[in-house]
Scaffold this motif. Structure first.
Motif, mmCIF file in Angstrom:
data_model
loop_
_atom_site.group_PDB
_atom_site.id
_atom_site.type_symbol
_atom_site.label_atom_id
_atom_site.label_comp_id
_atom_site.label_asym_id
_atom_site.label_seq_id
_atom_site.Cartn_x
_atom_site.Cartn_y
_atom_site.Cartn_z
ATOM 1 N N VAL A 151 66.581 8.399 53.486
ATOM 2 C CA VAL A 151 67.058 7.379 52.545
ATOM 3 C C VAL A 151 66.954 7.892 51.119
ATOM 4 N N ALA A 152 65.886 8.605 50.807
ATOM 5 C CA ALA A 152 65.676 9.102 49.451
ATOM 6 C C ALA A 152 66.732 10.118 49.023
ATOM 7 N N ASP A 153 67.384 10.763 49.989
ATOM 8 C CA ASP A 153 68.400 11.765 49.668
ATOM 9 C C ASP A 153 69.750 11.150 49.308
ATOM 10 N N THR A 211 81.832 5.689 51.362
ATOM 11 C CA THR A 211 81.208 6.799 52.079
ATOM 12 C C THR A 211 80.961 6.390 53.528
ATOM 13 N N ALA A 212 81.536 7.122 54.455
ATOM 14 C CA ALA A 212 81.372 6.792 55.873
ATOM 15 C C ALA A 212 79.958 7.134 56.334
ATOM 16 N N LEU A 213 79.492 6.405 57.336
ATOM 17 C CA LEU A 213 78.155 6.616 57.890
ATOM 18 C C LEU A 213 78.258 6.900 59.378
ATOM 19 N N GLU A 214 77.678 8.025 59.787
ATOM 20 C CA GLU A 214 77.702 8.437 61.186
ATOM 21 C C GLU A 214 76.279 8.708 61.656
ATOM 22 N N PHE A 215 75.941 8.185 62.826
ATOM 23 C CA PHE A 215 74.646 8.476 63.430
ATOM 24 C C PHE A 215 74.846 9.342 64.664
ATOM 25 N N ALA A 216 73.965 10.330 64.822
ATOM 26 C CA ALA A 216 73.929 11.118 66.047
ATOM 27 C C ALA A 216 73.079 10.355 67.047
ATOM 28 N N VAL A 217 73.669 9.982 68.163
ATOM 29 C CA VAL A 217 72.961 9.195 69.179
ATOM 30 C C VAL A 217 73.081 9.890 70.520
ATOM 31 N N GLN A 218 72.226 9.449 71.458
ATOM 32 C CA GLN A 218 72.190 10.096 72.762
ATOM 33 C C GLN A 218 72.359 9.135 73.930
ATOM 34 N N ASP A 219 72.557 7.841 73.608
ATOM 35 C CA ASP A 219 72.642 6.866 74.690
ATOM 36 C C ASP A 219 73.333 5.596 74.216
ATOM 37 N N LEU A 222 73.252 12.783 47.433
ATOM 38 C CA LEU A 222 74.398 13.087 48.281
ATOM 39 C C LEU A 222 75.622 12.296 47.828
ATOM 40 N N HIS A 223 75.390 11.049 47.490
ATOM 41 C CA HIS A 223 76.480 10.197 46.997
ATOM 42 C C HIS A 223 77.036 10.777 45.707
ATOM 43 N N GLY A 224 76.142 11.236 44.833
ATOM 44 C CA GLY A 224 76.570 11.824 43.570
ATOM 45 C C GLY A 224 77.343 13.116 43.754
ATOM 46 N N ALA A 225 77.066 13.828 44.858
ATOM 47 C CA ALA A 225 77.790 15.069 45.144
ATOM 48 C C ALA A 225 79.218 14.801 45.604
ATOM 49 N N PHE A 241 69.080 0.957 59.477
ATOM 50 C CA PHE A 241 69.473 -0.169 58.634
ATOM 51 C C PHE A 241 69.224 0.144 57.158
ATOM 52 N N ALA A 242 68.103 0.769 56.859
ATOM 53 C CA ALA A 242 67.788 1.115 55.472
ATOM 54 C C ALA A 242 68.809 2.093 54.907
ATOM 55 N N VAL A 243 69.218 3.066 55.712
ATOM 56 C CA VAL A 243 70.237 4.025 55.280
ATOM 57 C C VAL A 243 71.561 3.317 55.025
ATOM 58 N N ALA A 244 71.973 2.463 55.957
ATOM 59 C CA ALA A 244 73.241 1.754 55.807
ATOM 60 C C ALA A 244 73.238 0.863 54.569
ATOM 61 N N ALA A 245 72.139 0.164 54.342
ATOM 62 C CA ALA A 245 72.052 -0.734 53.187
ATOM 63 C C ALA A 245 72.108 0.045 51.879
ATOM 64 N N GLN A 246 71.370 1.152 51.818
ATOM 65 C CA GLN A 246 71.369 1.964 50.604
ATOM 66 C C GLN A 246 72.741 2.564 50.329
ATOM 67 N N LEU A 247 73.407 3.021 51.368
ATOM 68 C CA LEU A 247 74.721 3.622 51.183
ATOM 69 C C LEU A 247 75.734 2.592 50.713
ATOM 70 N N ARG A 248 75.660 1.388 51.260
ATOM 71 C CA ARG A 248 76.558 0.323 50.804
ATOM 72 C C ARG A 248 76.310 -0.003 49.335
ATOM 73 N N GLN A 249 75.052 -0.053 48.938
ATOM 74 C CA GLN A 249 74.724 -0.346 47.552
ATOM 75 C C GLN A 249 75.244 0.742 46.621
ATOM 76 N N LEU A 250 75.109 1.988 47.015
ATOM 77 C CA LEU A 250 75.596 3.082 46.204
ATOM 78 C C LEU A 250 77.122 3.022 46.063
ATOM 79 N N ASP A 251 77.803 2.672 47.141
ATOM 80 C CA ASP A 251 79.256 2.538 47.068
ATOM 81 C C ASP A 251 79.667 1.419 46.127
ATOM 82 N N LEU A 252 78.903 0.330 46.142
ATOM 83 C CA LEU A 252 79.222 -0.799 45.262
ATOM 84 C C LEU A 252 79.052 -0.463 43.792
ATOM 85 N N THR A 253 78.129 0.454 43.505
ATOM 86 C CA THR A 253 77.852 0.817 42.112
ATOM 87 C C THR A 253 78.560 2.074 41.666
#
Length: 246
Positions: free
Chosen positions: A185-187, A2-10, A191-194, A230-242
């Motif tokens: 993070v709780a979502d 699952t790719a991870l994208e952040f909306a940034v302004q700078d 989202l991964h399951g969807a 960082f918490a979002v990235a770590a959780q998403l990586r863990q979900l992908d691994l499982t």
């Protein structure tokens, strides 16, 4: 994965996104107050120089997504061409007809002269005000759009999980479905399951900074919260691994 994208302004936001292992950033300006507008060409060039894949938002004003004024379309076309010339990896855009369908003609005019074969294209959350999102997805596939950013039509992704899953099923790999809109993070497990292809969020915090009488009444500016990112990235990586192997 699952790719991870952040909306940034700078630049700082892009560097923070790179440190936590994001795949790309969507670059915009005035995110908190307007939902995002096109960043200055100087900002675009500086963020591209970080080496992070940059997808530039092309949106000339706040408000709705109907662009009846030819001058607005011309501005967005100029911004799109300038952003690609500055080295962005993609563009984020959207336009609707008065009937709230994908405005194919306006999208084509915004992209006139843009080497779309060399970049990725994301249709933004304008899709969330379209009632028949399945038909919109089909139209975007025909246009060669890479992905669509959506909350499933809800205010927040957490409230649109079923619709996001339905969009993933309807897309059937023809176009990427990227979940975005109030993501926490709780979502992420839902989202991964969807089965979404990517997750998008700003993970921003407000830095206190009084603009005074000339600052438009603002008392701070947004900045990427790297701890949340960082918490979002770590959780998403863990979900992908499982993820179960099919």
């Amino acid at each position: 994965m699952t790719a991870l994208e952040f909306a940034v302004q700078d630049v700082a936001g892009a560097l923070g996104a790179r440190r936590v292992g994001a795949d790309r950033v969507e670059l915009c300006a005035a995110l908190g107050g307007t939902g995002g507008l096109t960043a200055s060409i100087g900002t675009i060039a500086a963020v591209v120089a970080t080496g992070m894949p940059v997808h530039a938002l092309i949106r000339c004003r706040a408000g709705g997504f109907e662009y009846r004024d030819p001058a607005e379309v011309a501005v967005m076309n100029a911004d799109a061409r300038a952003a690609v010339s500055a080295g962005v990896a993609g563009l984020v855009l959207g336009a609707l007809t008065p009937q709230r369908r994908v405005d194919v003609d306006t999208l084509r005019r915004v992209l006139e002269g843009v080497p779309v074969e060399d970049i990725e294209l994301t249709f933004h959350r304008a899709i969330d005000v379209i009632s028949d999102r399945a038909a919109a997805v089909d139209t975007l596939v025909e246009l060669g759009i890479t992905r669509v950013l959506t909350s499933g039509g809800a205010t927040r992704c957490a409230e649109g999980i079923a619709d996001l899953a339905a969009m993933v099923d309807h897309a059937a790999g023809r176009i990427q479905i990227m979940a975005g809109g109030g993501v926490t993070v709780a979502d992420l497990p839902a989202l991964h399951g969807a089965g979404v292809d990517a997750v998008h969020l700003s993970a921003r915090r407000v830095v206190a900074d009084d603009g005074g009488p000339g600052g438009g009444g603002t008392t701070g500016h947004d900045q990427l919260d790297e701890d949340v990112a960082f918490a979002v990235a770590a959780q998403l990586r863990q979900l992908d691994l499982t993820r179960p192997v099919s």
